[in-house]
Design a protein around this motif. Structure first.
Motif: not given
Length: 217
Positions: A174, A62, A85, A60, A88, A93, A185
């Motif tokens: 973040t 995110t 969250n 995961r 995208s 990714v 990010y």
């Protein structure tokens, strides 16, 4: 000593595994021209402090997961969770994680994204998160100024009740940058109870700026 937020939820399937850095350093300013290219994310590894172990991100990917929240999370107000969250294209990714004495660092880039909804930014100055034994508070913070992108800044303070009723805590920063359909990010997670000094409070903002530069070159 408290354990690091249950290994930040077992490092959320993206814990570092001791892989070496790539062979070429990244640029360190946003002056490089060109659009963001997620495939260049490994160039930002050179912005890490010495002795950090690095691995490709998996599982995961995110911010919510990196903060320690499982897939069955909820937010209050409900709409605010979308800020942590961001949507995208999963096929695009790219990212890595790194662990060291000052905390865990994540850098991720992807396509198929959209800027954060201004309405949400107005409604979600603070909110709470829950996922099983993990709860916490999130707040928006001032982001770094990065030329050509929109940036959202968040801080999450999280507690998890583990075996025996022990509570572990983590602190995460973040910053999410949007350029058209691309996002980048950076998340930095630290343990308030760790015996080592955490990464500097400006580290996440600086790394976001340098990572955008690396993806543009």
């Amino acid at each position: 000593m408290r354990r690091f937020a249950a290994g930040v939820a077992a490092a959320l399937s993206v814990a570092a595994c001791g892989q070496p850095s790539p062979p070429a350093p990244a640029p360190s300013t946003t002056e490089a021209a060109g659009p963001i290219d997620p495939s260049r994310i490994n160039r930002a590894r050179y912005e890490l402090p010495p002795d950090y172990e690095v691995a490709d991100a998996s599982g995961r990917i995110t911010p919510l997961a990196q903060w320690g929240y499982g897939p069955d999370w909820s937010a209050d107000p409900p709409q605010c969770g979308a800020l942590a969250n961001p949507a995208s294209d999963p096929a695009t990714v790219r990212g890595w994680s790194a662990s060291g004495p000052g905390g865990i660092v994540y850098a991720v880039a992807a396509a198929g994204a959209a800027p954060a909804d201004p309405v949400l930014l107005g409604e979600c100055g603070t909110w709470t998160m829950t996922a099983g034994p993990t709860t916490g508070a999130v707040r928006l913070v001032d982001p770094p100024s990065v030329r050509g992108v929109e940036v959202v800044g968040m801080v999450a303070d999280t507690a998890t009740v583990v075996e025996g009723g022990t509570e572990t805590r983590s602190h995460a920063q973040t910053f999410v940058a949007h350029e058209g359909a691309h996002l980048v990010y950076v998340t930095v997670v630290t343990d308030p109870g760790a015996p080592y000094p955490p990464l500097d409070g400006d580290f996440a903002a600086d790394l976001l700026t340098r990572t955008v530069a690396a993806l543009r070159s």
